[in-house]
Design a protein around this motif. Structure first.
Motif, PDB file in Angstrom:
ATOM      1  N   SER A   1      11.496 -28.264  -1.055  1.00 28.80           N
ATOM      2  CA  SER A   1      10.797 -29.189  -0.157  1.00 28.80           C
ATOM      3  C   SER A   1      11.726 -29.799   0.882  1.00 28.80           C
ATOM      4  CB  SER A   1      10.115 -30.292  -0.967  1.00 28.80           C
ATOM      5  OG  SER A   1      11.050 -30.964  -1.795  1.00 28.80           O
ATOM      6  N   ARG A   2      12.969 -30.078   0.500  1.00 32.51           N
ATOM      7  CA  ARG A   2      13.891 -30.694   1.454  1.00 32.51           C
ATOM      8  C   ARG A   2      14.526 -29.679   2.396  1.00 32.51           C
ATOM      9  NH1 ARG A   2      17.827 -34.491  -1.907  1.00 32.51           N
ATOM     10  NH2 ARG A   2      17.413 -33.005  -3.581  1.00 32.51           N
TER      11      ARG A   2
ATOM     12  N   PRO B   1      19.156 -29.167   5.003  1.00 29.70           N
ATOM     13  CA  PRO B   1      19.828 -28.444   6.083  1.00 29.70           C
ATOM     14  C   PRO B   1      21.241 -28.950   6.325  1.00 29.70           C
ATOM     15  CG  PRO B   1      17.556 -28.898   6.695  1.00 29.70           C
ATOM     16  CD  PRO B   1      17.801 -29.637   5.409  1.00 29.70           C
ATOM     17  N   GLU B   2      21.471 -30.257   6.126  1.00 27.33           N
ATOM     18  CA  GLU B   2      22.806 -30.821   6.291  1.00 27.33           C
ATOM     19  C   GLU B   2      23.772 -30.246   5.254  1.00 27.33           C
ATOM     20  OE1 GLU B   2      19.948 -33.013   8.425  1.00 27.33           O
ATOM     21  OE2 GLU B   2      19.983 -32.630   6.262  1.00 27.33           O
TER      22      GLU B   2
ATOM     23  N   TYR C   1      23.527 -27.339   3.897  1.00 25.59           N
ATOM     24  CA  TYR C   1      23.773 -25.947   4.276  1.00 25.59           C
ATOM     25  C   TYR C   1      24.844 -25.866   5.357  1.00 25.59           C
ATOM     26  CZ  TYR C   1      22.743 -21.129   5.767  1.00 25.59           C
ATOM     27  OH  TYR C   1      22.830 -19.798   6.092  1.00 25.59           O
ATOM     28  N   ARG C   2      24.750 -26.744   6.356  1.00 29.83           N
ATOM     29  CA  ARG C   2      25.770 -26.757   7.405  1.00 29.83           C
ATOM     30  C   ARG C   2      27.137 -27.113   6.824  1.00 29.83           C
ATOM     31  NH1 ARG C   2      21.325 -28.720  10.493  1.00 29.83           N
ATOM     32  NH2 ARG C   2      21.774 -30.906   9.970  1.00 29.83           N
ATOM     33  N   TRP C   3      27.149 -28.043   5.881  1.00 26.73           N
ATOM     34  CA  TRP C   3      28.407 -28.438   5.243  1.00 26.73           C
ATOM     35  C   TRP C   3      29.010 -27.257   4.482  1.00 26.73           C
ATOM     36  CZ3 TRP C   3      30.805 -28.807   0.534  1.00 26.73           C
ATOM     37  CH2 TRP C   3      31.896 -29.662   0.450  1.00 26.73           C
ATOM     38  N   ALA C   4      28.156 -26.502   3.793  1.00 27.22           N
ATOM     39  CA  ALA C   4      28.640 -25.336   3.040  1.00 27.22           C
ATOM     40  C   ALA C   4      29.243 -24.292   3.978  1.00 27.22           C
ATOM     41  CB  ALA C   4      27.500 -24.735   2.225  1.00 27.22           C
ATOM     42  N   LEU C   5      28.593 -24.058   5.109  1.00 24.48           N
ATOM     43  CA  LEU C   5      29.115 -23.086   6.069  1.00 24.48           C
ATOM     44  C   LEU C   5      30.440 -23.562   6.664  1.00 24.48           C
ATOM     45  CD1 LEU C   5      25.831 -22.054   7.923  1.00 24.48           C
ATOM     46  CD2 LEU C   5      27.040 -20.793   6.119  1.00 24.48           C
ATOM     47  N   ASP C   6      30.540 -24.865   6.921  1.00 25.57           N
ATOM     48  CA  ASP C   6      31.802 -25.421   7.411  1.00 25.57           C
ATOM     49  C   ASP C   6      32.909 -25.250   6.381  1.00 25.57           C
ATOM     50  OD1 ASP C   6      30.640 -26.140   9.794  1.00 25.57           O
ATOM     51  OD2 ASP C   6      30.331 -28.250   9.251  1.00 25.57           O
ATOM     52  N   MET C   7      32.579 -25.520   5.134  1.00 21.57           N
ATOM     53  CA  MET C   7      33.571 -25.381   4.062  1.00 21.57           C
ATOM     54  C   MET C   7      34.028 -23.927   3.955  1.00 21.57           C
ATOM     55  SD  MET C   7      33.262 -26.126  -0.021  1.00 21.57           S
ATOM     56  CE  MET C   7      33.462 -27.905   0.121  1.00 21.57           C
ATOM     57  N   LEU C   8      33.080 -23.025   4.054  1.00 18.49           N
ATOM     58  CA  LEU C   8      33.402 -21.592   3.990  1.00 18.49           C
ATOM     59  C   LEU C   8      34.362 -21.217   5.104  1.00 18.49           C
ATOM     60  CD1 LEU C   8      32.225 -19.385   2.039  1.00 18.49           C
ATOM     61  CD2 LEU C   8      30.849 -18.648   3.966  1.00 18.49           C
ATOM     62  N   ALA C   9      34.104 -21.733   6.302  1.00 22.14           N
ATOM     63  CA  ALA C   9      34.970 -21.419   7.447  1.00 22.14           C
ATOM     64  C   ALA C   9      36.367 -22.004   7.243  1.00 22.14           C
ATOM     65  CB  ALA C   9      34.344 -21.965   8.720  1.00 22.14           C
TER      66      ALA C   9
END
Length: 204
Positions: free
Chosen positions: A17-18, A188-189, A191-199
Motif C-alpha cells: 500500500s505504501r 518510494p523514499e 527504494y531511492r535510499w536503497a539505490l543510493d546505498m547500492l551506488a
C-alpha cells in the motif's frame, strides 16, 4: 554445501500500500529484482525454498514452490504459519520479499544459534527484535495456528522466554556493521535510499 534441515522462506504477502500498489518483491536492485536476489541467496544456502504469497501469479516466472496463507488475515504471522504448515524440514528461516541486502553471513549467524530447547532464533538490536529475519522450528505450528484463531496476530505472540534464543547486536554488527540485512523497502523514499546505498557500496 546446503543446509537441509531448514527451508528458506520468502514472505511475499504484503499489500504494497505504501508503494502505491507496486509489488516490492519485483523492484529492481542492481539489475535484479529483490525476489531474484533473495532466491539466489536461498538457493545457495538451503536444500528447499518456499515463497508464501496470496498473489501467486505474480511469481509464476520463478522456479520455486509457492504456497498461500491458510488464514484470511493479512499478517506476517499467517505467512509464517503457512510456511510451517507446508515445510518438509524441522526448521524454516524467514525473510521478507522487500529486503534487498540480506546476507549469507546473517542467515548463517542466526542458524548457528539454534540450540536444544530453542524453537525460535531471532536477532535483537537496540531497535528491538527482528522476527522477519529469524528461524522458527516446526514445533511452533500448532501455537501459530492457535494464536491466529485467537485473533492474536503479532509474531511476538509465539515467543516464549525459555524457547526463544536471541542473537546479540554485538555479534550481528561484526558481520553487518550498518545492519543492512534488516533494511526493508516500504516506501518510494526507501527504494531511492536503497539505490543510493547500492551506488555508494558498489554492490551488484
Amino acid at each position: 554445501m546446503g543446509i537441509f534441515d531448514c527451508t528458506g522462506v520468502i514472505l511475499a504477502g504484503g499489500l504494497n500500500s505504501r508503494m502505491n500498489g507496486v509489488n516490492k518483491a519485483l523492484l529492481d536492485i542492481g539489475g535484479q529484482s529483490i525476489m531474484e536476489r533473495t532466491l539466489a541467496l536461498f538457493d545457495e544456502i538451503f536444500g528447499r525454498v518456499l515463497v508464501v504469497s496470496n498473489n501467486p501469479l505474480d511469481f509464476m516466472g520463478f522456479d520455486v514452490k509457492i504456497v498461500s496463507d491458510l488464514f484470511p488475515e493479512r499478517c506476517s504471522l499467517a505467512g509464517i504459519h503457512a510456511a510451517l504448515f507446508h515445510a518438509e524440514t524441522p526448521w524454516i528461516f524467514v525473510a521478507p520479499c522487500d529486503n534487498p541486502f540480506l546476507s549469507r553471513e546473517m542467515v548463517e549467524l542466526v542458524l548457528s544459534h539454534r540450540t536444544d530447547g530453542a524453537t525460535i532464533v531471532v536477532p535483537e538490536t537496540t531497535k528491538g527484535l527482528e522476527p522477519l529475519c529469524a528461524a522458527y522450528s516446526r514445533e511452533n505450528l500448532t501455537l501459530a495456528e492457535n494464536r491466529l484463531a485467537e485473533g492474536r496476530y503479532k509474531i511476538q505472540s509465539l515467543f516464549r522466554k525459555k524457547r526463544t534464543r536471541k542473537v546479540a547486536e554485538e555479534k550481528i554488527r561484526r558481520i553487518d556493521p550498518e545492519l543492512r540485512s534488516f533494511f526493508n523497502i516500504n516506501t518510494p523514499e526507501d527504494y531511492r535510499w536503497a539505490l543510493d546505498m547500492l551506488a555508494r557500496k558498489g554492490d551488484g
